[in-house]
Design an enzyme around this catalytic site. Structure first.
Site, PDB file in Angstrom:
ATOM      1  N   HIS A  66       6.403  23.559  -3.484  1.00  0.00           N
ATOM      2  CA  HIS A  66       6.881  22.469  -2.632  1.00  0.00           C
ATOM      3  C   HIS A  66       8.406  22.372  -2.623  1.00  0.00           C
ATOM      4  O   HIS A  66       9.022  22.121  -1.586  1.00  0.00           O
ATOM      5  CB  HIS A  66       6.248  21.136  -3.075  1.00  0.00           C
ATOM      6  N   ASP A  90      -1.491  18.190   1.655  1.00  0.00           N
ATOM      7  CA  ASP A  90      -1.448  17.578   0.317  1.00  0.00           C
ATOM      8  C   ASP A  90      -0.237  16.677   0.163  1.00  0.00           C
ATOM      9  O   ASP A  90      -0.130  15.936  -0.807  1.00  0.00           O
ATOM     10  CB  ASP A  90      -1.467  18.662  -0.765  1.00  0.00           C
ATOM     11  N   ASP A 141      -3.704  19.770  15.629  1.00  0.00           N
ATOM     12  CA  ASP A 141      -3.397  21.192  15.500  1.00  0.00           C
ATOM     13  C   ASP A 141      -1.890  21.426  15.667  1.00  0.00           C
ATOM     14  O   ASP A 141      -1.308  21.042  16.689  1.00  0.00           O
ATOM     15  CB  ASP A 141      -4.182  21.939  16.582  1.00  0.00           C
ATOM     16  N   GLY A 142      -1.294  22.076  14.680  1.00  0.00           N
ATOM     17  CA  GLY A 142       0.139  22.344  14.714  1.00  0.00           C
ATOM     18  C   GLY A 142       0.547  23.277  15.850  1.00  0.00           C
ATOM     19  O   GLY A 142       1.681  23.200  16.340  1.00  0.00           O
ATOM     20  N   ASP A 160       3.728  24.949   6.271  1.00  0.00           N
ATOM     21  CA  ASP A 160       3.095  24.902   4.945  1.00  0.00           C
ATOM     22  C   ASP A 160       1.589  24.990   5.199  1.00  0.00           C
ATOM     23  O   ASP A 160       0.867  24.010   5.098  1.00  0.00           O
ATOM     24  CB  ASP A 160       3.483  23.582   4.284  1.00  0.00           C
ATOM     25  N   SER A 161       1.156  26.180   5.569  1.00  0.00           N
ATOM     26  CA  SER A 161      -0.223  26.328   6.043  1.00  0.00           C
ATOM     27  C   SER A 161      -1.065  27.124   5.056  1.00  0.00           C
ATOM     28  O   SER A 161      -0.558  27.678   4.088  1.00  0.00           O
ATOM     29  CB  SER A 161      -0.235  27.051   7.391  1.00  0.00           C
ATOM     30  N   ASP A 163      -3.604  30.524   4.545  1.00  0.00           N
ATOM     31  CA  ASP A 163      -3.361  31.934   4.865  1.00  0.00           C
ATOM     32  C   ASP A 163      -3.674  32.203   6.345  1.00  0.00           C
ATOM     33  O   ASP A 163      -4.381  31.420   6.982  1.00  0.00           O
ATOM     34  CB  ASP A 163      -4.247  32.828   3.975  1.00  0.00           C
ATOM     35  N   PRO A 167      -8.060  28.274  11.000  1.00  0.00           N
ATOM     36  CA  PRO A 167      -7.196  27.462  11.864  1.00  0.00           C
ATOM     37  C   PRO A 167      -5.714  27.838  11.775  1.00  0.00           C
ATOM     38  O   PRO A 167      -4.932  27.505  12.662  1.00  0.00           O
ATOM     39  CB  PRO A 167      -7.428  26.031  11.365  1.00  0.00           C
TER      40      PRO A 167
END
Ligand code: SAM
Length: 288
Positions: A66, A90, A141-142, A160-161, A163, A167
């Protein structure tokens, strides 16, 4: 998957590797419309969140990821005020971003609301800035959000997704990077989690190529340790609209940031690209 009831193992069949943690109790198992979320108590890493069998976050080592996904990019943009986090449910990246007092607005675009709600319950320390008046949580959805973003409206985009499967697959291609390029201001920076330089170098190389093809004039990488993720060595890929930007090391105030890993020296070191990685990225990477 679990090898037996007392260990969690993330097995990477292509790499022939596995990372295991000794488990306590299983706290959550939930299938959402997007993915399967599990949370375990571990013996030595605190709580562990797993999505679709892949480790996401542990209490003990999430600070590495982070902090490194946030501070190097924010201390390279000359005056970051508006930040968009894609994924990051998170909320640990959001917390790090909001440590920068000059940030006026930080939006987290997470596809799966359950990731955030379960984090509020099981990782409350990561969610402690969710009520900051500068923070907004949007569940969607980004890829779609970025395609509709107002041109030039964002200073730093942090992807920050999960793998690049499921999605998150569409977050790793030229079409998405073109949307990000449009959404960013003239000195805008994109930073995206980009897997392990040891195990996934072709993914990194493809990302650099696609970011440049989307219009970014320069790309780079940051390295950091991450025991939880395959090989224990992870990376973020950076893309710049302005090739002249340099890290603002003199502005890094570790006491104010209250970071456990990040400082100006760590930032400098994280930009160094080892020889085999440089070779693997070939002409896609220029000097940081
Ligand atoms: N640190 C982690 C890692 O590198 O494995 C990532 C943690 S964070 C929990 C990843 C989040 O990305 C997940 O909660 C997932 O729901 C979200 N995500 C995946 N694809 C997405 C998309 N297209 N738009 C928004 N969020 C997405």
């Amino acid at each position: 998957m679990t090898l037996d009831n007392t260990w969690f193992s993330e097995i990477d069949p292509a790499a022939g590797t596995a990372f295991s943690l000794k488990l306590g109790e299983k706290l959550v198992e939930e299938q959402t419309p997007f993915q399967k979320i599990e949370i375990y108590q571990t013996e030595t890493f605190g709580k562990l969140m797993v999505i679709d069998g892949c480790t996401m976050v542990s209490t003990r080592d999430n600070f590495l990821y982070h902090e490194m996904m946030s501070h190097p990019a924010l201390f390279t943009h000359p005056d970051p005020k508006r930040v968009v986090i894609i994924g990051g449910g998170d909320c640990g990246t959001l917390r790090e971003v909001l440590k920068h007092q000059d940030i006026e607005y930080a939006l987290q675009v997470e596809i799966d609301e359950r990731v955030t709600r379960l984090s509020e319950e099981h990782f409350p320390e990561l969610c402690e800035s969710n009520d900051d008046p500068r923070a907004e949580l949007y569940f969607g959805d980004g890829i779609e959000w970025m395609a509709r973003a107002e041109p030039g409206s964002v200073d730093v985009v942090i992807v920050d997704s999960t793998d690049p499967v499921g999605p998150a697959e569409g977050l790793f291609n030229q079409a998405f990077y073109e949307s990000v390029f449009r959404a960013l201001g003239e000195q805008g920076i994109l930073v995206q989690q980009s897997e392990s330089p040891m195990l996934h170098l072709p993914i990194l190389a493809a990302m650099h190529g696609a970011m440049r093809a989307a219009g970014f004039v320069d790309t780079g990488m940051i390295n950091f340790p991450q025991p939880l993720y395959p090989s224990g060595w992870w990376s973020g890929t950076l893309a710049f609209k302005d090739a002249s930007l340099q890290p603002r090391y003199a502005d890094v105030d570790v006491e104010k940031l209250n970071t456990q890993y990040y400082n100006a020296d760590v930032h400098r070191g994280a930009l160094a690209i080892p020889n085999f990685v440089r070779q693997g990225l070939s002409s896609e990477v220029v000097d940081n």
